[in-house]
Enzyme design. Structure first.
Site, PDB file in Angstrom:
ATOM      1  N   ARG A  79      39.794  46.039  27.059  1.00 25.76           N
ATOM      2  CA  ARG A  79      40.767  45.441  27.976  1.00 25.76           C
ATOM      3  C   ARG A  79      42.185  45.595  27.439  1.00 25.76           C
ATOM      4  NH1 ARG A  79      39.413  39.486  29.821  1.00 25.76           N
ATOM      5  NH2 ARG A  79      40.329  38.967  27.823  1.00 25.76           N
ATOM      6  N   LYS A 182      46.107  41.959  30.949  1.00 24.11           N
ATOM      7  CA  LYS A 182      46.456  40.716  30.260  1.00 24.11           C
ATOM      8  C   LYS A 182      47.828  40.858  29.607  1.00 24.11           C
ATOM      9  CE  LYS A 182      43.854  37.138  27.842  1.00 24.11           C
ATOM     10  NZ  LYS A 182      43.444  36.309  28.977  1.00 24.11           N
ATOM     11  N   GLU A 218      43.235  33.859  41.508  1.00 21.94           N
ATOM     12  CA  GLU A 218      42.971  33.391  40.133  1.00 21.94           C
ATOM     13  C   GLU A 218      43.140  31.867  40.025  1.00 21.94           C
ATOM     14  OE1 GLU A 218      41.809  34.937  36.602  1.00 21.94           O
ATOM     15  OE2 GLU A 218      43.188  36.341  37.495  1.00 21.94           O
TER      16      GLU A 218
HETATM   17  C1  LIG Z   1      42.361  35.831  29.670  1.00 24.01           C
HETATM   18  C2  LIG Z   1      42.308  35.472  31.106  1.00 24.01           C
HETATM   19  C3  LIG Z   1      41.127  35.035  31.727  1.00 24.01           C
HETATM   20  C4  LIG Z   1      39.845  34.795  30.967  1.00 24.01           C
HETATM   21  O1  LIG Z   1      39.305  35.940  30.435  1.00 24.01           O
HETATM   22  P1  LIG Z   1      38.170  35.835  29.320  1.00 24.01           P
HETATM   23  O2  LIG Z   1      37.935  37.239  28.921  1.00 24.01           O
HETATM   24  O3  LIG Z   1      36.982  35.221  29.948  1.00 24.01           O
HETATM   25  O4  LIG Z   1      38.720  34.976  28.244  1.00 24.01           O
HETATM   26  C5  LIG Z   1      41.152  34.795  33.082  1.00 24.01           C
HETATM   27  N1  LIG Z   1      42.282  34.934  33.801  1.00 24.01           N
HETATM   28  C6  LIG Z   1      43.440  35.321  33.246  1.00 24.01           C
HETATM   29  C7  LIG Z   1      44.647  35.451  34.089  1.00 24.01           C
HETATM   30  C8  LIG Z   1      43.491  35.607  31.885  1.00 24.01           C
HETATM   31  O5  LIG Z   1      44.652  36.003  31.340  1.00 24.01           O
END
Ligand SMILES: *Cc1c(COP(=O)(O)O)cnc(C)c1O
Length: 338
Positions: A79, A182, A218
């Site tokens: 990721r 992210k 989200e």
């Molecule tokens: C990091 C994140 C998540 C959760 O991802 P995980 O891999 O399960 O920790 C969900 N939504 C957003 C916007 C994020 O930045």
């Protein structure tokens, strides 16, 4: 060292070392160990001016057998590469990412919370443009680092449902923007909505799709899911960050005999769910008890206790991370020698 492990907050707690690596002249250098909490950054770094920055979050879990496990770290590595591609940064090779995690864990061994305290070691990998540019273009130099911090149990009062608020006057990410990676910019964009929700007594916000405001997007910094008719339903959208926790819960749901649907989830469908939750590494699942829609002054309620399916999903995933439940899918990596 005297740490009250069960009372740790989900916040920053100083540890002894972090690891760093620099990308210069089109290649990554050697991983370096630092005991400083500070970094020296060029004032014209693109990470500071133009948001060329991405991060990851994952945890090390001390198991019932005393071993320390990482959970699906390769997915975090992948990721972070996707995030790097998305905003034109140098990609961190998987091998470098792994070495950084193993090294920083070993160096901060004494900060890994014991089993049974509910606390874990949180890893924060960070990648940003460190090279100087004044025009808008990708930097030529990057810094990758990983620090760790022990974090407390997410649910101090137990696995209890939270209230969240639907927002229609803010968007977190555009459909063809950066919602699927992210990057810090998405978090900056979500802060006003999140701050208002907290001020109003809600633990988080529920964003709707930016284009039509018809579909669930989200749940703040977490993915949303709903459960009904023995089916686990989670939104499909171009602006959602693919949560590794959500992917894992989908698989566990299948293993438990549920049907899994990843598809657009219309707002109107919320009231048909038997259970709802937000999921991510920090909490695994935050069961949702109430969703408030300010514009229409409507509250959707799912109950004061977490539902049976959410509870089962939570217990199973936590069990796998802590070595109590068989890891059928090979999701965990034991950190040897810690
Ligand atoms: C990091 C994140 C998540 C959760 O991802 P995980 O891999 O399960 O920790 C969900 N939504 C957003 C916007 C994020 O930045």
């Amino acid at each position: 060292m005297d740490i009250n492990w069960s009372e740790l907050p989900f916040g920053y707690f100083k540890t002894d070392y972090n690891v760093r690596c620099y990308y210069r002249n089109d290649k990554w250098g050697e991983l370096e160990v630092s005991s400083s909490e500070h970094i020296d950054i060029h004032m014209a770094a693109t990470g500071l001016h133009y948001g060329q920055e991405a991060f990851e979050g994952l945890k090390g879990y001390r198991g019932v057998d005393g071993k320390v496990r990482l959970f699906r770290w390769e997915e975090n590595a992948k990721r972070m590469q996707l995030s790097a591609q998305g905003i034109m940064m140098a990609e961190v090779p998987k091998e470098l990412f792994e070495k950084a995690l193993r090294t920083v864990a070993k160096l901060n061994n004494k900060y890994i919370p014991p089993y049974g305290t509910g606390s874990t070691l949180y890893f924060r990998p960070l990648l940003f443009g460190s090279g100087a540019e004044v025009g808008v273009k990708p930097a030529k130099e990057y810094m990758f680092m990983v620090f760790v911090t022990p974090v407390g149990p997410y649910f101090k009062e137990g696995f209890k449902p939270v209230s969240i608020e639907v927002v229609r006057d803010f968007d977190r990410a555009a459909p063809l923007g950066t919602g699927h990676i992210k990057v810090g910019g998405n978090y900056a964009a979500s802060m006003r909505a999140g701050h208002r929700a907290h001020a109003n007594g809600f633990s988080s916000v529920l964003f709707l799709d930016a284009k039509e405001k018809k579909y669930i997007d989200e749940a703040g910094p977490a993915n949303f899911f709903g459960i009904k008719d023995n089916t686990y339903i989670t939104p499909k959208s171009k602006s959602i960050l693919h949560s590794i926790t959500n992917m894992s819960l989908e698989q566990i749901a299948r293993d438990l005999g549920l049907t899994v649907e990843r598809r657009p989830v219309p707002f109107e469908e919320l009231e048909t769910f038997e259970e709802a939750g937000a999921c991510g590494t920090a909490a695994i699942i935050s069961p949702i008890g109430k969703i408030y829609d300010r514009i229409n002054d409507v509250t959707i309620e799912y109950g004061k206790e977490a539902g049976p399916i959410s509870t089962k999903l939570y217990e199973t995933l936590r069990g796998i991370q802590e070595g109590r439940v068989e890891d059928k899918h090979g999701w965990t990596t034991v950190l040897e020698g810690i």
